[in-house]
Design an enzyme around this catalytic site. Structure first.
Site, PDB file in Angstrom:
ATOM      1  N   ASP A 291     -16.027   7.292  13.040  1.00  0.00           N
ATOM      2  CA  ASP A 291     -15.181   6.142  13.366  1.00  0.00           C
ATOM      3  C   ASP A 291     -15.771   5.377  14.549  1.00  0.00           C
ATOM      4  O   ASP A 291     -15.627   5.807  15.666  1.00  0.00           O
ATOM      5  CB  ASP A 291     -13.745   6.570  13.638  1.00  0.00           C
ATOM      6  N   GLU A 475     -21.380  12.430  24.981  1.00  0.00           N
ATOM      7  CA  GLU A 475     -20.891  12.420  23.598  1.00  0.00           C
ATOM      8  C   GLU A 475     -21.964  12.011  22.600  1.00  0.00           C
ATOM      9  O   GLU A 475     -22.080  12.578  21.512  1.00  0.00           O
ATOM     10  CB  GLU A 475     -19.703  11.466  23.520  1.00  0.00           C
TER      11      GLU A 475
END
Length: 527
Positions: A291, A475
């Site tokens: 996403d 991340e």
């Protein structure tokens, strides 16, 4: 009853009302009024009193000309305290020591589940990704566990295993994360892969003890399949015109995501389609874990063109194949031969369908399938390695996928997510730890060891160099030429997050597998 069982018995049934359900127009006004910069902040807030009393107070006071919405929210809610996201190693600390020490920072315990918040209580300790992600995430956790195993934390793997079993038993599936606003969707179904991991590291004594949960998860993904006619879809299932049954990502709701409410409304306004269709596809995109990505878009540069529910993803169906083969194997071990045979048939049918529908012979790679337009997608992305990861491909296919990846996706820092650069975070030039791991292990499985080692070396070099400069793991990374210096990835709906669960897990495992790699000697920056 041992301590863990006693702890589990204390978990009260969760109130599944989401913040939008609970706070009605107050929720809408807060999110659309941008009381907080990050839409996720409010949905994670902890109410200071009974929610009904807060909503009543809001309705009584909101029309007063002197009413201050921000002041009201801060009087009645406590924003969750975000752990210091820029956790930094002491100077000259080694990369492995940094990762091993970070697990304690990222661990959450049952007593930390506040009343009336959106957090779904869990009976046991668990590890979160980090930063704004303060809850358990489904597919993240599998890759996180790779590092827990190498860091000597089998107890955390064991408690997380029990948490996932609890979620399936309680809700019928593993939610995207343990928040009420995530209950309407799941994420890539990797519980079957987790069971293999638990068995390999001695976390569980009998894999078949998780067979009931595996079957429940399969039933969730296949709900409604029995009555589907050709050319129809229901929830996560699609039956093609030739009768083939496969899966797509889905979310039960067709409203804006609560954790990105205003963002979704604005995206929906940019489309000529009904807004609820756009919202559903945005939610399904979130369920995919990618996403967002041009992979799901008709126009790579327009998020409003998202069509997630129109696509049959190659990685999802590969994970479903693993789930079916796992159920077949464990059923046979349990003596349930009839179930074993039934699921082996399902797995064989899915395997044949993936080879037939998802394989592009001309390109030599696996692609997603657009079931609404009855054609193969053309965008090469890192999901092409997933059939190799689960052992579905044949030897020739694996060789050709290796060639395509080497020529088109291999970058300075590892395997690229896609070939297209966009404003979305699951696109070029970003690289993500789970995709590196599946590529490395998939290629090794088929003897493409030089490519697997090359990807591993590139990833470790990049992670190590940024650690030496910034004293942290993050991340996602930009897979640019390393001469320019490793950098954090960009794009997406929120700032780059430090932590970070699956980066720690994959990197820790790769460092263990490659003890001679220079990044084993990487040290955090001096002050």
């Amino acid at each position: 009853m041992d301590d863990s069982q006693a702890q589990a018995a204390q978990v009260a049934p969760a109130d599944s009302l989401t913040p939008a359900d609970r706070y009605a127009e107050l929720f809408v006004d807060v999110q659309c009024g941008r009381v907080f910069d990050d839409s996720k902040t409010f949905v994670d807030c902890i109410p200071r009193q009974e929610p009904d009393a807060i909503l009543s107070a809001y309705r009584a006071r909101k029309d007063d000309p002197r009413f201050d919405l921000t002041a009201f929210v801060l009087d009645h809610f406590t924003p969750e305290c975000e752990p210091v996201s820029n956790y930094v190693s002491p100077p000259q600390q080694g990369l492995i020591t940094h990762i091993d020490g970070l697990w304690d920072v990222l661990t959450r315990r049952p007593q930390q589940h506040p009343r009336y918040s959106s957090l779904l209580p869990l009976p046991y300790a668990y590890v979160v990704p980090g930063g704004r992600f303060r809850e358990l995430y489904y597919w993240d956790s599998y890759f996180t566990m790779l590092g827990l195993a190498e860091s000597g934390r089998p107890h955390l793997m064991r408690t997380m295993a029990r948490n996932f079993a609890y979620l399936i038993d309680t809700y019928g599936h593993v939610p995207n994360g343990n928040r009420t606003y995530y209950l309407s969707r799941s994420q890539p179904p990797v519980f079957a892969l987790m069971v293999d991991l638990f068995t390999r590291y001695g976390v569980i004594t009998r894999a078949r003890s998780y067979l009931p949960q595996l079957r429940k998860e399969h039933a969730y993904w296949m709900s409604g399949a029995e009555t589907l006619q050709r050319g129809e879809a229901h929830r996560c299932c699609v039956r093609l015109n030739d009768g083939t049954l496969l899966n797509r990502y889905w979310d039960e709701r067709d409203t804006p995501r609560e954790e990105a409410y205003l963002e979704d409304i604005l995206t929906g306004q940019q489309s000529t389609r009904p807004a609820r269709e756009v919202y559903r596809d945005l939610r399904a995109g979130a369920a995919s874990g990618w996403d967002f990505s041009s992979r799901w878009l008709d126009d790579p540069h327009q998020l409003a063109s998202i069509r997630t529910t129109a696509l049959l993803p190659v990685d999802l169906n590969s994970f479903m194949l693993k789930l079916e083969t796992q159920i077949a194997s464990l059923s046979a071990m349990s003596g349930d031969i009839e179930t074993a045979k039934a699921f082996q048939r399902k797995a064989e049918e899915r395997s044949q369908a993936i080879r037939r529908l998802f394989w592009n012979e001309r390109v030599g790679a696996f692609f997603d399938f657009d079931w609404q337009r009855d054609r193969l997608c053309t965008m090469l992305n890192a999901a092409t390695v997933t059939p190799l990861y689960v052992g579905l491909a044949d030897r020739e296919q694996a060789q050709r996928v290796a060639q395509a990846v080497r020529q088109r996706l291999l970058s300075a820092g590892g395997i690229a997510t896609t070939e297209i650069g966009t404003e979305q975070q699951w696109d070029h030039p970003n690289g993500w730890a789970p995709l590196q791991w599946m590529a490395i292990r998939g290629f090794k499985r088929y003897g493409e060891t030089s490519l697997a080692q090359d990807i591993s070396d590139r990833w470790l070099t990049m992670v190590g160099r940024l650690f030496e400069r910034k004293s942290k793991l993050i991340e996602k990374y930009v897979l640019t030429p390393l001469q320019a210096g490793a950098a954090g990835g960009g794009g997406g709906e929120y700032p780059l997050q430090d932590g970070f669960g699956w980066t720690n897990g994959v990197t820790r495992k790769l460092l263990r597998d490659n003890p001679q790699h220079p990044s084993n000697q990487s040290r955090s920056a001096s002050p």
